[in-house]
Design an enzyme around this catalytic site. Structure first.
Site, mmCIF file in Angstrom:
data_model
loop_
_atom_site.group_PDB
_atom_site.id
_atom_site.type_symbol
_atom_site.label_atom_id
_atom_site.label_comp_id
_atom_site.label_asym_id
_atom_site.label_seq_id
_atom_site.Cartn_x
_atom_site.Cartn_y
_atom_site.Cartn_z
ATOM 1 N N HIS A 173 0.861 -1.184 0.000
ATOM 2 C CA HIS A 173 0.000 0.000 0.000
ATOM 3 C C HIS A 173 0.898 1.235 0.000
ATOM 4 C CE1 HIS A 173 1.043 0.219 4.222
ATOM 5 N NE2 HIS A 173 0.514 -0.978 4.443
ATOM 6 N N HIS A 217 3.986 1.396 2.312
ATOM 7 C CA HIS A 217 5.172 0.685 1.801
ATOM 8 C C HIS A 217 5.839 1.502 0.689
ATOM 9 C CE1 HIS A 217 2.612 -2.974 2.993
ATOM 10 N NE2 HIS A 217 3.696 -3.110 3.727
ATOM 11 N N ARG A 265 -3.509 -5.229 6.950
ATOM 12 C CA ARG A 265 -4.592 -5.868 7.706
ATOM 13 C C ARG A 265 -5.896 -5.058 7.654
ATOM 14 N NH1 ARG A 265 -0.188 -7.883 11.318
ATOM 15 N NH2 ARG A 265 -0.284 -10.154 11.144
HETATM 16 P P1 AMP Z 1 4.673 -5.048 6.673
HETATM 17 O O1 AMP Z 1 4.519 -5.419 5.242
HETATM 18 O O2 AMP Z 1 3.376 -4.757 7.366
HETATM 19 O O3 AMP Z 1 5.596 -5.972 7.440
HETATM 20 O O4 AMP Z 1 5.420 -3.638 6.666
HETATM 21 C C1 AMP Z 1 6.633 -3.464 5.990
HETATM 22 C C2 AMP Z 1 7.199 -2.118 6.362
HETATM 23 O O5 AMP Z 1 6.276 -1.090 6.007
HETATM 24 C C3 AMP Z 1 7.458 -1.968 7.857
HETATM 25 O O6 AMP Z 1 8.680 -1.261 8.065
HETATM 26 C C4 AMP Z 1 6.273 -1.158 8.326
HETATM 27 O O7 AMP Z 1 6.541 -0.381 9.468
HETATM 28 C C5 AMP Z 1 6.046 -0.267 7.130
HETATM 29 N N1 AMP Z 1 4.675 0.255 7.106
HETATM 30 C C6 AMP Z 1 3.529 -0.464 7.169
HETATM 31 N N2 AMP Z 1 2.464 0.365 7.170
HETATM 32 C C7 AMP Z 1 2.949 1.628 7.120
HETATM 33 C C8 AMP Z 1 2.353 2.933 7.110
HETATM 34 N N3 AMP Z 1 1.040 3.099 7.153
HETATM 35 N N4 AMP Z 1 3.167 4.009 7.051
HETATM 36 C C9 AMP Z 1 4.520 3.847 7.031
HETATM 37 N N5 AMP Z 1 5.142 2.651 7.035
HETATM 38 C C10 AMP Z 1 4.363 1.561 7.078
#
Ligand code: AMP
Length: 284
Positions: A34, A37, A187
């Site tokens: 999203h 990322h 999520r």
């Molecule tokens: P995930 O795919 O949820 O493991 O997240 C991958 C990376 O994206 C991690 O470093 C998260 O902290 C970051 N991330 C997820 N959601 C957000 C958001 N809304 N804003 C900034 N970074 C995000």
């Protein structure tokens, strides 16, 4: 854009780029990309010659009762988004490529993992630090970018890098939100329209705490109570934790300082969401 699935090929590619003198940035993700990322990727790109991302839903950071099987996946969509942002390399291994049979080594950060999410997800951070350490060895980045949305994860990874003398610069990026304030998360895809309305209580309760602090309230118990009451007033919402803590040690505070972390985890129906804010004196 190169798509790499094998550990060996990834290591050889990263090594060759390093020998050419290229600066490599890595954004580790679990996919279902999203705008949050993508923002991390833009930041990574601005600091490096080559932007690498990993897409890997890491089984070892999910407990048996958690949502590993249901976790949303969209490989085609992710590849298209990565291409548009200008990613150079996507590393997307299968689980049996990442974890060889008989593996018995993990990375454990001891104290900052005990608070906040570590209480309700006791094996989560060991899974995170182990896979991030493996990704660092496989992808050999100079820079790695993480979101402040997962504040504790950013703290834990920074601690690991410092403690183990990893020669990698960690960059934290502010949380990206939908226009209504909801922190973007893969999520959020689980939420029904009605649950999504209740999910806004997380961000709104952070605003409420900010207002109380800036109106002079310095008793963490009073702010915490107001935040809890606000969230619990929303249908489908059940609090996992609300913590006003030290932004470095993540230990609960008895009295508020100039800079404090308010961190939340809330179940909205069957979906566990997190959010946080640094609550600080705006006059300073
Ligand atoms: P995930 O795919 O949820 O493991 O997240 C991958 C990376 O994206 C991690 O470093 C998260 O902290 C970051 N991330 C997820 N959601 C957000 C958001 N809304 N804003 C900034 N970074 C995000």
């Amino acid at each position: 854009m190169q798509i790499i699935r094998s550990v060996e090929q990834m290591q050889k590619t990263a090594e060759a780029l390093r020998l050419e003198g290229k600066i490599l940035a890595l954004v580790p993700t679990m996919g279902f990309l999203h705008e949050g990322h993508l923002e991390l990727m833009r930041v990574g790109k601005s600091h490096a010659d080559q932007l690498m991302i990993s897409i890997f839903v890491n089984p070892t950071q999910f407990s048996p009762t958690e949502d590993f099987d249901q976790y949303p996946r969209d490989t085609e969509g992710d590849i298209e988004k990565a291409r548009q942002v200008g990613v150079d390399i996507v590393f997307m291994p299968e689980a049996d490529e990442m974890y060889t049979p008989g593996a018995q080594t993990s990375v454990l950060v001891h104290r900052v993992t005990q608070h906040l999410c570590g209480r309700s997800r006791p094996t989560f951070f060991e899974g995170v630090t182990t896979v991030v350490c493996k990704l660092f060895h496989i992808m050999k980045p100079h820079i790695a970018v993480f979101g402040q949305k997962d504040y504790q994860q950013l703290t834990v990874v920074s601690r690991m890098v410092m403690d183990l003398n990893m020669d990698i610069r960690i960059i934290g990026v502010p949380t990206v939100r939908d226009p209504d304030g909801l922190a973007m998360s893969s999520r959020n895809n689980y939420l029904s329209p009605e649950e999504r309305k209740s999910a806004l209580s997380l961000k709104k309760s952070l605003d409420l705490a900010d207002e109380m602090f800036n109106a002079g309230e310095r008793d963490p118990a009073i702010i915490k109570k107001a935040v809890e009451a606000f969230i619990e007033n929303h249908p489908h919402a059940r609090i996992d934790y609300v913590s006003l803590c030290d932004p470095v040690t993540l230990e609960d505070l008895e009295t508020l300082e100039n800079e404090n972390l308010l961190a939340l985890a809330v179940w909205i129906g069957k979906t566990r969401l997190i959010d946080n804010r640094l609550i600080r004196d705006k006059k300073e």
